[in-house]
Each structure stands twice: as C-alpha cells, then as structure tokens.
Write a protein that holds these residues in place. Structure first.
Motif, mmCIF file in Angstrom:
data_model
loop_
_atom_site.group_PDB
_atom_site.id
_atom_site.type_symbol
_atom_site.label_atom_id
_atom_site.label_comp_id
_atom_site.label_asym_id
_atom_site.label_seq_id
_atom_site.Cartn_x
_atom_site.Cartn_y
_atom_site.Cartn_z
ATOM 1 N N ARG A 325 12.832 14.474 -24.948
ATOM 2 C CA ARG A 325 13.601 15.615 -25.463
ATOM 3 C C ARG A 325 12.775 16.399 -26.484
ATOM 4 O O ARG A 325 12.781 17.632 -26.499
ATOM 5 N N GLY A 328 10.064 18.288 -24.696
ATOM 6 C CA GLY A 328 10.597 19.443 -23.992
ATOM 7 C C GLY A 328 10.754 20.663 -24.873
ATOM 8 O O GLY A 328 10.657 21.800 -24.403
ATOM 9 N N ARG A 329 10.978 20.445 -26.170
ATOM 10 C CA ARG A 329 11.174 21.572 -27.089
ATOM 11 C C ARG A 329 9.921 22.424 -27.232
ATOM 12 O O ARG A 329 10.003 23.614 -27.546
ATOM 13 N N ASN A 331 7.388 22.307 -24.804
ATOM 14 C CA ASN A 331 6.748 22.388 -23.491
ATOM 15 C C ASN A 331 5.527 21.477 -23.381
ATOM 16 O O ASN A 331 4.468 21.887 -22.910
ATOM 17 N N TYR A 361 20.103 16.567 -19.039
ATOM 18 C CA TYR A 361 19.450 17.813 -19.481
ATOM 19 C C TYR A 361 18.004 17.545 -19.885
ATOM 20 O O TYR A 361 17.081 18.261 -19.463
ATOM 21 N N SER A 362 17.792 16.514 -20.681
ATOM 22 C CA SER A 362 16.441 16.199 -21.162
ATOM 23 C C SER A 362 15.523 15.822 -20.000
ATOM 24 O O SER A 362 14.347 16.210 -19.979
ATOM 25 N N VAL A 365 14.729 19.190 -17.982
ATOM 26 C CA VAL A 365 13.817 20.086 -18.702
ATOM 27 C C VAL A 365 12.406 19.508 -18.739
ATOM 28 O O VAL A 365 11.419 20.224 -18.539
ATOM 29 N N SER A 366 12.287 18.215 -18.997
ATOM 30 C CA SER A 366 10.969 17.580 -19.095
ATOM 31 C C SER A 366 10.267 17.536 -17.750
ATOM 32 O O SER A 366 9.059 17.792 -17.654
ATOM 33 N N LYS A 402 18.673 27.277 -19.891
ATOM 34 C CA LYS A 402 17.431 26.509 -19.706
ATOM 35 C C LYS A 402 17.677 25.337 -18.761
ATOM 36 O O LYS A 402 16.825 25.008 -17.920
ATOM 37 N N PHE A 403 18.826 24.704 -18.895
ATOM 38 C CA PHE A 403 19.212 23.591 -18.035
ATOM 39 C C PHE A 403 19.310 24.047 -16.582
ATOM 40 O O PHE A 403 18.750 23.421 -15.673
ATOM 41 N N ALA A 406 15.886 24.794 -15.108
ATOM 42 C CA ALA A 406 15.140 23.565 -14.835
ATOM 43 C C ALA A 406 15.643 22.905 -13.562
ATOM 44 O O ALA A 406 14.845 22.452 -12.724
ATOM 45 N N ASN A 442 14.363 32.259 -18.322
ATOM 46 C CA ASN A 442 15.094 31.225 -17.588
ATOM 47 C C ASN A 442 16.045 31.849 -16.566
ATOM 48 O O ASN A 442 16.175 31.350 -15.442
#
Length: 617
Positions: A325, A328-329, A331, A361-362, A365-366, A402-403, A406, A442
């Motif tokens: 997480r 991901g913030r 990138n 979500y994490s 995104v990752s 963003k979710f 992704a 996004n």
C-alpha cells in the motif's frame, strides 16, 4: 567508647532486620546518644537504601508516611524515583490514579515543595518527570514550584536536560509559565550548542537533531549538527532511525542529503534490529516526504530491504499488504513482494473472499503499476473478480477512480466499482470541484480500456465527460526538449506538429507524417489543430506520434507503467505508430548522440529507413 558505639550500632542493625520495615520505621536518631548519631550519619543511609530497594509502591508510601519528619531531599527524590520505576516496569500494585489520590503521596509532594529550593537541578527535573507521569495537575502548587525553579536555572541546563524538558512540556497543559519555558528552551539550546555538544557521541547528536526537528532553530545550528553527525562513519540502528525521522520532520534542504544517505545506509545494515512497526514507520515517513524536489527521501535499496524484511521473516499477508500500500502511493513496483503476497492468497483464499476491500484495492493498485503479473495471478485475479460488495466500502483510504482504473488495467471489470466511479454525480464532483490531474489520467485509462477491450460496457460512459473535452483542462505544464532535435533532423518545424492531444485523453508531444522512403511530409495545418485524429494521412503514408516520457510515465524504479502502455495502445488503435522516448535517458546523452538516438528510436518503431537532413548526418 569506640567499642561501645560499634556495639550499639550492631545491636540496632540486628533489631532492624529482625523486625523488618515496621521496626525500622519507628527508629529515630533522637533515641541514640549524640556520639552514635554522629557515627550513624557517617555510615550507610538505611532509609535511602530501603527506598532504593523497595519492591512495591505501598512499601515506598509506607516509608514516606513513617519517616516524613526525617526525610531529606535525597530521600524525597529517591522515593519519587522508586515510585516511577515500579510503575514504569509494571511492578506496582496501584494505578497512577490511586497513587495520585493516596494521602502519603500528597505528603511526599508537600515534602518536595518544602525542600525544593535545596534540590539540585537534575533532581528537580526528575521530580517534575515523576509528578507529571503520575498525573499531578500542571496548575498545582508543586508543579508550578518545580517549573519556577527550572525557569530560574534555565541557563544552567545542559543540552540533554533541555531536550527532555521540551518533550515533557509538550505533554503538559498550557500555562503562561509553560509557554514561557517553551520559548526559552530553544534559545538556551542554541546558545549552549557550540560549547556543550558532544561531537564524539552520535546518539547525543541524534537527540540534538531530534530537538532541532521540533523547534525552529537557525540554519547555522542545524548545519553544526549535520556536520557533527557526518563526522561519524556509521550509526547503530537506534541512532540511524532517529536521524532519518528527524530529517523527515524538517523542511527539505539539500544539506540533509549526505546525512540522510549515510543514515539510511546504516539503517539497511541494521534493519533486522528494528521492529516491524519501527521499519514501517520509517518507510512511511520517507514515502510521505518524497517528491521530485525532495529526491533524497527515496532510496531504492532501503525500499527493497523493507520488502525483503517482510519476506525473509515470513511476516504474512497483512504485513505484505501494508508495504504494498505504501509502495503504491509513490508508484514503486516490487515484483518479489507481489509474488509473496500472491502466494499467501493462494494458500488462503479467504484473504480475498472474506477480506477487507482496502486490501483488494492495495493489491489492484500495486499489481497494475507495471505489466508484471505475480505468481498464481490467474487464481488471484479470479478471487478479485468474485469478491462481493467491494464498492460498499466506506474506507477513506480507497481512491475509487484509481481503483477502477487499476482493475481495468488488470482486465477486471467489476460493475459495482465501475458504476460507482462512472456515475455523473461522482464525475461532476471529481472534475468540477477537485480537479486533480491524476484523477483525469485514471478516468482516461478506464475510458480507453472499455472502448478498446470491453465495448459492451460503453453504456457506462457519459459523453458529458468525454476525454477529448476534458483533456485540455487537465494538461501538464510541459516543455518539449525533443522539439529542436526533431526540427533539425527532419528539416524544420513544418514537418513536426507539437503539443497535440488524442481524443482518447492522451497528451502527444510531437507528430510526424512519413511517406514512402522515410521522407517527412510537411503538415500545413493551422495553429488551431488540437487532435491527432484530425490529421489527414494518405493511405500510403505513416503517422508517427513521438511521446517524451517523463518521470510520471514510469514507476519510481523505472518500469514503464501499465497506464503509459495503455495510452500507447490507445494511440496505436487509431492508426499511429508510437515512439516512446525516455527523456531522462535522452537528456543524459552527449549532444552529438541525441539526434542519432532519436532517429534510431523512430526507425525501430516504424520499421523503415529515415531520410534526415544532411546537417545531422
């Protein structure tokens, strides 16, 4: 006579230890002849020793009650010290509230107040620490007396005492005296720093830097501390952590770069000595401060070491998610952490099926940062697809647009999430109120994915928020470093159109049209030309879009982002050949290599020979 004195003392000692503490409590020097009292004064202070060795809070308070009349300032301080130690170590049978309300503790405070003027400065500070810990009100008489004594002796404080007092006062209810001391302490600290700083003690210097991070010291004082710390080749784990945290808490300045690098290098060596929470907090502090103007907060080796810390210690799914997480913030892509997380889900699918939407979500995104997909990806993808009620989550940490982007990049089209994000009210708030560039990027990614790969979901897309309408309002403030080189190589500005858009929401740095043989074609369009799609390209000609990829086109550790790749695919779907050029690489080349490098990149993507002007051959 001497023998008689020794005998009297010996007899008293036997009675003392046979009778226990209560017999001692009834003992008074007044019961002995004067010569015995003199000898006693020269021997062991039994009350002091008993206070030191007390094994319960009640025992300490009993001694205070029974010996209150004969207690001197050393006894008072030791009684406070013992109460603090027992309480701090969890060896007390009484709560701090019970101690505070106890009549014998009040006696001790009154004794402290009566003898305060004769107590040494260090003991006054210790007394303040204890009464504060127990919960004595800051506006009480004893608290104010101690503060006044410190105020009168403020110029005699050493650096360590100032650091501790400043910390203590931040936990204390505000009062004029407290606020006055808060102002005075940094001033005294700066005066004493050049002469009282221990240059050979790295831990002490780190404490001083911590103080500087909490107070507005002048630049000269901070530079002194930085230079003194740079005199040490390496730090232990505690010192290195303290230095990193302190720098993170101060305004960014290039003078911190060498010290930050050294502290992080030391922290990498000693990382196993930190708890997970200490490691995670350190990583969080660095990530929260990182930016293009504060690059010394980024250390790839340290970030990788934090991931390896979790993997090597096999700390489990939740800990891996915490780290992902954070990555991901900013990138930051880490394939091994993704693999580790995916293996944990494969072993226990309930991490997803019964898990927290924030974890999903994490993961999304990752994973969507780059084109890499972790081991067991098919299983993980299927579990995410089948997860239910994700969009109902109220977690503030989830950035929904963003979710959704992704998930689309991962070829996962969850209707509940997409419906939430493509709702007109949601988009209206996103683009008419917040207006973040990242939100538009996004959104454009979602649009591109649906248009290209999931046309049956076109009904979710609102023409009111068409990317071609929005893109002009969410542009980066860019310069175009490739422009001059293209003009020189291709024969002038008439062959290159700069600063265009795609109707799919992509910013395009440059466009060139080539006819057969690799010759550029002059584009006689007006200055009002905005979109690549509006360029008329004959069937035997080739439209080439040249993208100067900046740092945001890549992950922090230089992997092309999936969203960048999707933008390229969207342009190619409209008939463009796309030439991505990493500007960081290009700008690092010698001048004589830049144009050949650029032309070679175009040639490789268009698979044709290029004819360039003689001046660059």
């Amino acid at each position: 006579m001497a023998q008689a004195i020794k005998g009297a003392i010996a007899t008293h000692m036997r009675r003392l230890y046979q009778g226990g503490p209560r017999l001692f409590c009834s003992f008074s020097r007044n019961n002995l002849p004067s010569e015995v009292t003199t000898k006693y004064a020269q021997s062991t202070d039994f009350l002091l020793n008993n206070l030191k060795n007390a094994n319960s809070t009640k025992n300490v308070l009993d001694m205070v009650s029974q010996h209150n009349d004969i207690m001197n300032n050393k006894h008072v301080i030791q009684a406070l010290r013992s109460l603090f130690t027992l309480q701090k170590n969890g060896n007390s049978e009484m709560s701090t509230n019970e101690i505070l309300a106890h009549q014998d503790f009040r006696k001790l405070c009154r004794k402290l107040r009566s003898q305060a003027a004769s107590i040494e400065l260090g003991d006054i500070i210790e007394a303040l620490k204890v009464v504060s810990y127990v919960g004595v009100p800051a506006d009480s008489t004893i608290f104010q007396v101690l503060l006044q004594l410190i105020r009168h002796n403020v110029n005699h404080l050493n650096l360590q005492q100032i650091i501790f007092l400043e910390f203590l006062l931040t936990q204390t209810k505000s009062s004029p005296l407290v606020e006055a001391l808060k102002i005075a302490l940094p001033m005294v600290f700066e005066i004493h720093l050049p002469v009282k700083m221990d240059y050979d003690n790295a831990a002490h210097l780190a404490d001083c830097l911590y103080f500087a991070s909490r107070n507005a010291l002048n630049v000269e004082s901070i530079e002194k501390l930085v230079n003194a710390l740079m005199g040490h080749r390496e730090f232990d784990a505690k010192t290195a952590k303290s230095v990193v945290w302190s720098i993170c808490d101060m305004e960014p300045d290039e003078m911190f770069r060498p010290l930050m690098n050294r502290a992080i290098d030391s922290l990498i060596v000693h990382l196993d000595e930190l708890s997970f929470n200490e490691m995670e907090t350190t990583l969080t502090k660095l990530i929260s401060r990182f930016g293009q103007k504060c690059t010394y907060f980024y250390n790839e080796t340290f970030y990788d070491s934090c991931a390896n810390y979790v993997i090597d210690k096999d700390l489990g799914f939740k800990q891996s998610i915490y780290i992902l997480r954070k990555f991901g913030r900013i990138n930051y892509h880490h394939k091994f952490m993704l693999d580790y997380m995916s293996k944990k889900v494969y072993e226990n699918p309930e991490f997803i099926t019964k898990g927290d939407p924030l974890d999903i979500y994490s993961i999304a995104v990752s994973t969507a940062l780059s084109e890499y997909r972790p081991v067991h990806w098919d299983t993980l993808k299927d579990l995410i697809i089948r997860s239910e009620n994700v969009a109902n989550s109220a977690k503030k940490e989830i950035i929904w647009i963003k979710f959704a982007a992704a998930l689309c990049l991962l070829d996962i089209y969850k209707l509940d999430v997409l419906t939430k994000c493509l709702n007109e009210n949601f988009l209206n708030a996103l683009f008419n109120k917040k207006r973040f560039k990242s939100d538009f990027e996004n959104y454009a990614t979602i649009w591109q994915c649906i248009k290209l790969f999931k046309p049956e979901l076109n009904c979710l897309l609102s023409t009111k928020f068409d990317p071609q309408v929005l893109v002009k309002h969410f542009r980066h403030n860019l310069d175009f470093p490739l422009e001059g080189a293209l003009h020189k190589a291709l024969g002038g500005d008439k062959y290159v159109k700069t600063d265009l858009y795609s109707k799919m929401g992509v910013e395009v740095d440059h466009v060139v049209v080539f006819r057969k043989g690799g010759y550029p074609v002059a584009m006689n369009y007006s200055e009002d030309l905005e979109f690549v799609e509006d360029i008329d390209v004959p069937s035997d000609n080739q439209l080439v879009a040249i993208l100067g990829l900046r740092h945001f086109g890549y992950t922090l550790n230089k992997k092309m982002r999936s969203s960048t790749n999707m933008a390229i695919r969207a342009l190619e779907a409209n008939g463009c050949q796309v030439v991505p050029v990493c500007l960081e690489v290009w700008e690092g080349l010698p001048d004589f290599e830049k144009i050949p490098y650029l032309m070679q990149a175009i040639k490789e993507r268009t698979d044709s020979d290029l004819n360039v002007t003689e001046s660059v051959i």
